[in-house]
Design a protein around this motif. Structure first.
Motif, PDB file in Angstrom:
ATOM      1  N   ALA A   1      65.144  25.259  86.912  1.00 16.48           N
ATOM      2  CA  ALA A   1      65.431  26.829  86.778  1.00 16.48           C
ATOM      3  C   ALA A   1      65.299  27.204  85.346  1.00 16.48           C
ATOM      4  N   ILE A   2      66.052  26.918  84.700  1.00 11.08           N
ATOM      5  CA  ILE A   2      66.210  27.306  83.117  1.00 11.08           C
ATOM      6  C   ILE A   2      64.738  27.042  82.459  1.00 11.08           C
ATOM      7  N   GLN A   3      64.462  25.968  82.557  1.00 13.78           N
ATOM      8  CA  GLN A   3      62.884  25.466  82.107  1.00 13.78           C
ATOM      9  C   GLN A   3      61.863  26.145  82.448  1.00 13.78           C
ATOM     10  N   ARG A   4      61.719  26.381  83.935  1.00 12.41           N
ATOM     11  CA  ARG A   4      60.579  27.425  84.546  1.00 12.41           C
ATOM     12  C   ARG A   4      60.628  28.752  83.845  1.00 12.41           C
ATOM     13  N   ARG A   5      62.135  29.425  83.690  1.00 10.66           N
ATOM     14  CA  ARG A   5      62.098  30.495  83.208  1.00 10.66           C
ATOM     15  C   ARG A   5      61.860  30.900  81.850  1.00 10.66           C
ATOM     16  N   PHE A   6      62.054  29.901  80.971  1.00  6.14           N
ATOM     17  CA  PHE A   6      61.593  29.971  79.698  1.00  6.14           C
ATOM     18  C   PHE A   6      60.333  29.353  78.970  1.00  6.14           C
ATOM     19  N   GLN A   7      59.747  28.563  79.939  1.00 10.86           N
ATOM     20  CA  GLN A   7      58.538  27.676  79.453  1.00 10.86           C
ATOM     21  C   GLN A   7      57.298  28.504  78.675  1.00 10.86           C
ATOM     22  N   ARG A   8      57.426  29.809  79.033  1.00 11.91           N
ATOM     23  CA  ARG A   8      56.062  30.371  78.456  1.00 11.91           C
ATOM     24  C   ARG A   8      56.525  30.980  77.045  1.00 11.91           C
ATOM     25  N   PHE A   9      57.864  30.553  76.381  1.00 23.89           N
ATOM     26  CA  PHE A   9      58.071  31.095  75.159  1.00 23.89           C
ATOM     27  C   PHE A   9      58.063  29.643  74.362  1.00 23.89           C
ATOM     28  N   GLY A  10      57.698  28.710  74.853  1.00 24.46           N
ATOM     29  CA  GLY A  10      57.384  27.292  74.214  1.00 24.46           C
ATOM     30  C   GLY A  10      58.816  26.610  73.910  1.00 24.46           C
ATOM     31  N   GLY A  11      58.595  25.283  73.352  1.00 21.42           N
ATOM     32  CA  GLY A  11      59.863  24.468  73.324  1.00 21.42           C
ATOM     33  C   GLY A  11      60.595  24.677  72.147  1.00 21.42           C
ATOM     34  N   VAL A  12      61.804  24.165  72.128  1.00 18.63           N
ATOM     35  CA  VAL A  12      62.631  24.305  71.153  1.00 18.63           C
ATOM     36  C   VAL A  12      63.111  22.820  70.787  1.00 18.63           C
ATOM     37  N   GLU A  13      63.179  22.530  69.558  1.00 20.99           N
ATOM     38  CA  GLU A  13      63.927  21.098  69.144  1.00 20.99           C
ATOM     39  C   GLU A  13      65.225  21.272  68.840  1.00 20.99           C
ATOM     40  N   VAL A  14      66.197  20.592  69.579  1.00 19.02           N
ATOM     41  CA  VAL A  14      67.526  20.585  69.523  1.00 19.02           C
ATOM     42  C   VAL A  14      67.941  19.361  68.694  1.00 19.02           C
TER      43      VAL A  14
END
Length: 84
Positions: free
Chosen positions: A56-69
């Motif tokens: 759910a979190i991935q689907r909600r924020f996927q339009r903003f691109g990825g982030v490296e942790v």
């Protein structure tokens, strides 16, 4: 749809004097058929809910691109207190 909306102050009395006190909203719906139909129509166009929180979190924020942790090295656990 029959609905009643009222506002009660925190002490439980009806707020009708406009004194600007904090109040708690109260909504009573007598016939749930119409809200049920409205919700069904609104949710019909929505994607199926994710099976878990991560999806759910991935689907909600996927339009903003990825982030490296970055990996953070873990430290050894400390000894728990004995309470003696």
């Amino acid at each position: 749809m029959m609905a009643t909306v009222r506002c009660r102050t925190m002490d439980g009395s009806d707020q009708d004097d406009g004194a600007g006190e904090w109040c708690v909203g109260d909504l009573t719906i007598r016939n749930l058929d119409e809200p049920r139909l409205i919700l069904r129509d609104v949710l019909a166009g929505q994607p199926a809910p994710a099976s878990d929180l991560a999806e759910a979190i991935q689907r909600r924020f996927q339009r903003f691109g990825g982030v490296e942790v970055p990996d953070v090295p873990r430290e050894p656990l400390r000894e728990p207190p004995t309470f003696e």
